[in-house]
Design a protein around this motif. Structure first.
Motif, PDB file in Angstrom:
ATOM      1  N   VAL A  55       0.858  -1.188   0.000  1.00  0.00           N
ATOM      2  CA  VAL A  55       0.000   0.000   0.000  1.00  0.00           C
ATOM      3  C   VAL A  55       0.891   1.234   0.000  1.00  0.00           C
ATOM      4  O   VAL A  55       1.832   1.345   0.790  1.00  0.00           O
ATOM      5  CB  VAL A  55      -0.931   0.026   1.236  1.00  0.00           C
ATOM      6  N   SER A  56       0.601   2.155  -0.911  1.00  0.00           N
ATOM      7  CA  SER A  56       1.320   3.430  -0.940  1.00  0.00           C
ATOM      8  C   SER A  56       0.362   4.529  -0.513  1.00  0.00           C
ATOM      9  O   SER A  56      -0.869   4.370  -0.568  1.00  0.00           O
ATOM     10  CB  SER A  56       1.858   3.727  -2.334  1.00  0.00           C
ATOM     11  N   ILE A  57       0.922   5.643  -0.144  1.00  0.00           N
ATOM     12  CA  ILE A  57       0.077   6.735   0.322  1.00  0.00           C
ATOM     13  C   ILE A  57      -0.782   7.300  -0.804  1.00  0.00           C
ATOM     14  O   ILE A  57      -1.876   7.804  -0.566  1.00  0.00           O
ATOM     15  CB  ILE A  57       0.940   7.837   0.984  1.00  0.00           C
ATOM     16  N   GLN A  58      -0.292   7.183  -2.048  1.00  0.00           N
ATOM     17  CA  GLN A  58      -1.099   7.663  -3.174  1.00  0.00           C
ATOM     18  C   GLN A  58      -2.420   6.903  -3.281  1.00  0.00           C
ATOM     19  O   GLN A  58      -3.432   7.461  -3.708  1.00  0.00           O
ATOM     20  CB  GLN A  58      -0.323   7.534  -4.486  1.00  0.00           C
ATOM     21  N   GLU A  59      -2.408   5.632  -2.888  1.00  0.00           N
ATOM     22  CA  GLU A  59      -3.636   4.844  -2.949  1.00  0.00           C
ATOM     23  C   GLU A  59      -4.671   5.289  -1.918  1.00  0.00           C
ATOM     24  O   GLU A  59      -5.833   4.882  -1.972  1.00  0.00           O
ATOM     25  CB  GLU A  59      -3.301   3.365  -2.751  1.00  0.00           C
ATOM     26  N   LEU A  60      -4.235   6.132  -0.987  1.00  0.00           N
ATOM     27  CA  LEU A  60      -5.149   6.626   0.042  1.00  0.00           C
ATOM     28  C   LEU A  60      -5.642   8.039  -0.265  1.00  0.00           C
ATOM     29  O   LEU A  60      -6.280   8.667   0.581  1.00  0.00           O
ATOM     30  CB  LEU A  60      -4.445   6.621   1.410  1.00  0.00           C
ATOM     31  N   SER A  61      -5.371   8.534  -1.463  1.00  0.00           N
ATOM     32  CA  SER A  61      -5.699   9.927  -1.786  1.00  0.00           C
ATOM     33  C   SER A  61      -7.205  10.173  -1.838  1.00  0.00           C
ATOM     34  O   SER A  61      -7.659  11.310  -1.674  1.00  0.00           O
ATOM     35  CB  SER A  61      -5.062  10.329  -3.118  1.00  0.00           C
ATOM     36  N   GLU A  62      -7.999   9.127  -2.076  1.00  0.00           N
ATOM     37  CA  GLU A  62      -9.445   9.305  -2.159  1.00  0.00           C
ATOM     38  C   GLU A  62     -10.111   9.299  -0.782  1.00  0.00           C
ATOM     39  O   GLU A  62     -11.296   9.599  -0.671  1.00  0.00           O
ATOM     40  CB  GLU A  62     -10.062   8.201  -3.035  1.00  0.00           C
ATOM     41  N   GLU A  63      -9.353   8.963   0.240  1.00  0.00           N
ATOM     42  CA  GLU A  63      -9.912   8.930   1.580  1.00  0.00           C
ATOM     43  C   GLU A  63     -10.096  10.361   2.118  1.00  0.00           C
ATOM     44  O   GLU A  63      -9.415  11.300   1.690  1.00  0.00           O
ATOM     45  CB  GLU A  63      -8.993   8.159   2.538  1.00  0.00           C
ATOM     46  N   THR A  64     -11.002  10.505   3.056  1.00  0.00           N
ATOM     47  CA  THR A  64     -11.119  11.772   3.790  1.00  0.00           C
ATOM     48  C   THR A  64     -10.052  11.785   4.878  1.00  0.00           C
ATOM     49  O   THR A  64      -9.960  10.852   5.686  1.00  0.00           O
ATOM     50  CB  THR A  64     -12.505  11.907   4.438  1.00  0.00           C
ATOM     51  N   TYR A  65      -9.227  12.831   4.888  1.00  0.00           N
ATOM     52  CA  TYR A  65      -8.154  12.951   5.872  1.00  0.00           C
ATOM     53  C   TYR A  65      -8.640  13.831   7.021  1.00  0.00           C
ATOM     54  O   TYR A  65      -9.042  14.981   6.812  1.00  0.00           O
ATOM     55  CB  TYR A  65      -6.898  13.542   5.231  1.00  0.00           C
ATOM     56  N   ILE A  66      -8.590  13.281   8.212  1.00  0.00           N
ATOM     57  CA  ILE A  66      -9.025  14.026   9.404  1.00  0.00           C
ATOM     58  C   ILE A  66      -7.768  14.546  10.107  1.00  0.00           C
ATOM     59  O   ILE A  66      -6.894  13.757  10.494  1.00  0.00           O
ATOM     60  CB  ILE A  66      -9.849  13.123  10.337  1.00  0.00           C
ATOM     61  N   GLN A  67      -7.671  15.853  10.256  1.00  0.00           N
ATOM     62  CA  GLN A  67      -6.455  16.469  10.773  1.00  0.00           C
ATOM     63  C   GLN A  67      -6.780  17.451  11.893  1.00  0.00           C
ATOM     64  O   GLN A  67      -7.884  17.963  11.993  1.00  0.00           O
ATOM     65  CB  GLN A  67      -5.723  17.229   9.654  1.00  0.00           C
ATOM     66  N   ILE A  68      -5.759  17.704  12.711  1.00  0.00           N
ATOM     67  CA  ILE A  68      -5.877  18.720  13.745  1.00  0.00           C
ATOM     68  C   ILE A  68      -6.016  20.080  13.076  1.00  0.00           C
ATOM     69  O   ILE A  68      -5.410  20.334  12.034  1.00  0.00           O
ATOM     70  CB  ILE A  68      -4.660  18.687  14.698  1.00  0.00           C
ATOM     71  N   SER A  69      -6.823  20.944  13.641  1.00  0.00           N
ATOM     72  CA  SER A  69      -7.073  22.253  13.040  1.00  0.00           C
ATOM     73  C   SER A  69      -5.782  23.047  12.897  1.00  0.00           C
ATOM     74  O   SER A  69      -4.920  23.017  13.776  1.00  0.00           O
ATOM     75  CB  SER A  69      -8.057  23.050  13.891  1.00  0.00           C
ATOM     76  N   THR A  70      -5.675  23.761  11.807  1.00  0.00           N
ATOM     77  CA  THR A  70      -4.463  24.543  11.547  1.00  0.00           C
ATOM     78  C   THR A  70      -4.254  25.632  12.583  1.00  0.00           C
ATOM     79  O   THR A  70      -3.115  25.992  12.887  1.00  0.00           O
ATOM     80  CB  THR A  70      -4.502  25.152  10.129  1.00  0.00           C
ATOM     81  N   ASN A  71      -5.331  26.163  13.157  1.00  0.00           N
ATOM     82  CA  ASN A  71      -5.156  27.212  14.168  1.00  0.00           C
ATOM     83  C   ASN A  71      -4.766  26.643  15.529  1.00  0.00           C
ATOM     84  O   ASN A  71      -4.270  27.356  16.389  1.00  0.00           O
ATOM     85  CB  ASN A  71      -6.433  28.049  14.310  1.00  0.00           C
TER      86      ASN A  71
END
Length: 309
Positions: A187-203
């Motif tokens: 599995v490469s990270i490119q294969e995960l590009s269609e997933e929704t990425y949940i991240q800590i808020s930029t602020n």
């Protein structure tokens, strides 16, 4: 009234001999007599009855002796306390920490508390930017946080950083997704590009947000959907509910939700450093003790900057 006078009085009262008392105090006998006379004048009391053959305490002197001994005991305690404070054996240490770095705190404090029970430690969780500002401003003696929090922020020239632990990025996902990707040979990270990425808020943590942004660009892709949230617990709850995936420090995230599965990818091999952060000009004597004993900082490094960079 001086402590020297009190010490002279107590010594004469115990010896009942000016010559022996002077020898014990390493002062001349005339000098000792002057200290006693000055004390009697200040108190307005006669403390000793003396003639060519003997020295005895007057009733007033006998009554004053217990108070004088208490004064010497208190002054000794004060000097010892001052020495302890000066050398960091007693005092207070204010530590702030980034929530995602909290798993490194218990072992640090457990050992330090065992060796220095008279040092009071306060702990406060802070957001990334606020943590740096409060260490720089002196509201906190020490910060514990991932290095990425300051890599994308304005540089604080008077702050020092020392790595105390390491973590690594992993892809956290719900059980169904984990089974799907784990069944594939690679599995490469490119294969995960269609997933929704949940991240800590930029602020909340702009440093980590920027670090992920650089990681995406380095791997020639960018997530089609990014969902931001200000709290790590919420991030992992969304992940566990199948709402998306998240790139998080493995050890830090596992503390919150140990049952959420995750994957390691070769593209995510960059280590994440957890640092002790302090201000060079901080004069709290407890700080260098903590840095050398618990943070593993060589003592010679601290001596290079005794009062400023």
């Amino acid at each position: 009234m001086e402590l020297k006078q009190i010490l002279c009085f107590v010594t004469v009262a115990e010896e009942l001999n000016f010559t022996l008392a002077a020898q014990k105090l390493f002062v001349s006998q005339p000098g000792l007599s002057r200290h006693i006379q000055n004390l009697e004048r200040e108190l307005g009391l006669i403390l000793f009855e003396r003639d060519n053959k003997s020295v005895t305490l007057t009733p007033a002197g006998l009554h004053f002796l217990s108070t004088a001994r208490e004064l010497l005991h208190v002054s000794g305690d004060m000097l010892y306390t001052a020495k302890c404070l000066r050398e960091g054996m007693q005092g207070k240490l204010k530590i702030g920490y980034q929530g995602s770095a909290r798993h490194v705190i218990p072992p640090l404090l457990r050992d330090f508390r065992k060796n220095h029970p008279d040092i009071l430690i306060t702990l406060e969780q802070r957001g990334a930017e606020q943590l740096l500002q409060q260490v720089q401003g002196g509201a906190l003696d020490l910060g514990v946080a991932f290095s990425v929090i300051h890599e994308s922020m304005p540089k604080y020239d008077d702050l020092a950083y020392h790595t105390i632990a390491r973590d690594r990025i992993a892809v956290f996902m719900d059980g169904e997704k984990a089974q799907h990707y784990q069944s594939q040979p690679k599995v490469s990270i490119q294969e995960l590009s269609e997933e929704t990425y949940i991240q800590i808020s930029t602020n909340v943590n702009p440093g980590y947000f920027e670090a992920l942004h650089r990681l995406y660009l380095q791997n020639n892709f960018y997530p089609r959907r990014i969902l931001q949230t200000p709290i790590m617990e919420t991030m992992l709850l969304l992940v566990e509910s199948g709402m998306g995936i998240s790139l998080l420090p493995e050890k830090a995230a596992s503390v919150y939700f140990p049952n959420v599965p995750y994957l390691y990818l070769p593209e995510l091999s960059r280590p994440l450093h957890i640092e002790a952060i302090w201000r060079w000009q901080n004069t709290n004597p407890c700080l260098p003790i903590f840095l050398t004993e618990e943070a593993g900082l060589p003592a010679d490094t601290l001596r290079m900057f005794p009062a400023g960079k």
